[in-house]
Design an enzyme around this catalytic site. Sequence first.
Site, PDB file in Angstrom:
ATOM      1  N   ASP A 271       1.371  -1.342  -0.089  1.00  0.00           N
ATOM      2  CA  ASP A 271      -0.030  -0.063   0.125  1.00  0.00           C
ATOM      3  C   ASP A 271       1.093   1.392  -0.212  1.00  0.00           C
ATOM      4  O   ASP A 271       2.521   0.583   0.153  1.00  0.00           O
ATOM      5  CB  ASP A 271      -0.874  -0.426   1.206  1.00  0.00           C
TER       6      ASP A 271
HETATM    7  C1  BGC Z   1      -5.336   2.402   0.823  1.00  0.00           C
HETATM    8  C2  BGC Z   1      -5.662   2.690  -0.837  1.00  0.00           C
HETATM    9  C3  BGC Z   1      -5.517   2.570  -1.531  1.00  0.00           C
HETATM   10  C4  BGC Z   1      -4.020   3.330  -1.840  1.00  0.00           C
HETATM   11  C5  BGC Z   1      -3.384   4.470  -3.440  1.00  0.00           C
HETATM   12  C6  BGC Z   1      -4.109   4.193   0.258  1.00  0.00           C
HETATM   13  O1  BGC Z   1      -4.019   5.274   1.108  1.00  0.00           O
HETATM   14  O2  BGC Z   1      -5.011   2.433   1.662  1.00  0.00           O
HETATM   15  O3  BGC Z   1      -6.408   1.506  -0.579  1.00  0.00           O
HETATM   16  O4  BGC Z   1      -5.540   2.214  -3.156  1.00  0.00           O
HETATM   17  O5  BGC Z   1      -4.019   4.920  -0.989  1.00  0.00           O
HETATM   18  O6  BGC Z   1      -4.430   5.165  -3.517  1.00  0.00           O
END
Ligand code: BGC
Length: 743
Positions: A271
């Site tokens: 992530d």
């Molecule tokens: C979130 C993810 C997301 C990523 C990209 C993160 O803060 O936890 O679910 O896909 O950002 O936007």
Amino acid sequence: MRLSCVLGLLSALVVSSLPFQEVAAQEAIERRVNELLGQMTLEEKVGQLNLVSHGPPLRWEDISEGKAGAVLNFNNAADVARAQALVQQSRLKIPLLFGLDVLHGFRTQFPLPLGEAAAFNPRLSFLASEWGAKEASHVGVNWTFAPMADLSRDSRWGRIVEGFGEDPYLGSVLTAARVNGFRKGGLAATTKHFAGYGAPQGGRDYDTTYIPRAEMHDTYLPPFRAAVEAGSASFMAAFNALNGEPSTANAWLLTDVLRKQWGFDGFVTSDWVGVGELILHGVAADGAEAARKAILAGVDMDMMGHLYIKHLPDEVRAGRVPESVVDESVRRILRTKIRLGLFDHPAIDPKRTEAAPSAEARQAAREVARETLVLLQNKNDLLPIKSDTRSIAVIGPLADAPHDMMGPHAARGHKEDSITMLQGIRQRAQSAGIAVSHAPACDLMCRSTEQLPAAIEAAKQADLIIAVFGEPQELSGEAASRAHLELNGKQTEVLEALAATGKPIALVLMGGRPQVLGAIAERVPSILMAWYPGTEGGNAVADVLFGDVNPSGKLPVTWPRATGQLPMYYNRLPSSRPTIPGNRFTLSYIDEAISPLYPFGWGLSYTQFAYSDAAIAQPRLDAGQMLDVSVSVTNKGSRAGQEVVQLYTRDPVASRSRPVRELKAFEKISLDPGQTKRVTLRVPVESLGFHLDDGSYVVEAGAIQVFVGGSSLADEVGQAEIINTINIPPDERRVSAATSIVQ
Ligand code: BGC
């Protein structure tokens, strides 16, 4: 069940012997991957593992220099085309993945996933995902960071809105449908967040999670496994630590379970800065150690951490990370790119623009939204709106809130596209000659009630009040944990004042989770849960309020009476002191009822359904057989409607305590007034057991209770007997899990 069968078939294809052509095609892909890998320098390999976002600090030259394998937050064709042109300047011209959070639509907004889950309709989950994917892929996006397969039993957690709620079976069916829908529309799925992210302590986003392994396998992992079997191209590691081991460095999750037990051969991304956060988790002293731990555990791609690109070449040269590990990660990414056909796609036309929602997209969004609406209560059949109604006062700040209709994570949603509740109601009322007035009563957060007197006045003038309140979208989604789930601000006061006018009042509730209604559930006769219903939400809500469409949504989460009841879920283990009303020394609170306000699977209709003549086809069952339960469902009312027929089981005596109920099958049916249908729900015996810590599965001999009905309060309809204990090892379970997840 029909779709479940299709999903089962798909799973079977994945695991059974593949047709010759498919084997040959896979071998050809592997050859191509290895040829490419053979030409790559260590730096180019590590470049494939680097995922960078649009906007600062993106160095566009990284693309032409082969230092980025994938990018995110690209959402228009001009930028995609620019990046693709830079790829053509790179030595090996390896195409990029263009990732974006396309969760519930791209330009046309569909209901948020939790609302969509309330439809209990995998066909609609597929449709919504397909539309989001079609619109996004039109401008060059090829990879979505969805679906979220995190089960959650705690609505304090703001991200509960992104998932399917609390049930592993419903979650498995819908997660698979979403993966398939995204693929059909042209997007590779990323199933996230692996794993346990939906159970943070205290409902606090990013907090730690403790879940015993057997419970992981029984409850939290099945939707992820369903995603693998539906062909999810990639996975995303979760931010949280699971039992003390951060998911981003968790070899048990990423290698033992995902790859060895489930046979996943796509790739895993971290992530956002998840690799770097290993330092904050306290398991890495610096960036180099964080990168090393993440890749050795099985994270192939570093999202926005810049640590792989910075440290892995040296880690390899120093012998701390075998080059074969890097090679394997690169292989997984290249394999995915080839499978997606990226090497063969022509460059996108930079002049392609995203279109405003088409009539067809709007129609799909309206169709989905209608089925997501849950009629929580409807005393004295206040709804649908009666034909002799002459005037309606639509009250509440969310009644005309186009931005909030879209909900969080709205990709390229434009609030100008939204049909608000007020617009939808107005338009429908006009055709019936009904006058509509509107007063917000308070500001969006409902901090000030200065505008209340005008709203009371409008209410007094009308035959009916439609109050639209709930959770503005800023209070839902990532980083939106709530410690107080009561209606925020002064909403309760406002609703009390409206109810005190004595006018009939129906509440349309918006939000990304169940909210604590307190006295309002008593004061307001009818409550319709609308979630965040998307671009066509206002029309869909009007369809249901006016009775053009009969509500058929069912709750995918248990609705608590008080925040202090959380976490709360229907498939709980039995207590040694089951609740006896009035007996303090049984399962109870001394200051709140023990029951939820509305149970899992709950949702009313404008008609009534009666269940009768349930029968278990074969009461003695052995391995390979099906628990077949038939029941007649009759529409007793005067309107056509849809019902979600739900089958639950319980193993009353086992070697370990088993849940009081578990959803094992459901079927959504349509019935005309007076019509009866016989529904047969078929559950493989291999899904009537439970996991051990090592992921193996056991179905113990003995009795299984069966319940059938329209919610998790379903009546017991009989028992079946499993004649022999069945033991399934973890890797073989992959086959049986497919049939157990998807029936
Ligand atoms: C979130 C993810 C997301 C990523 C990209 C993160 O803060 O936890 O679910 O896909 O950002 O936007």
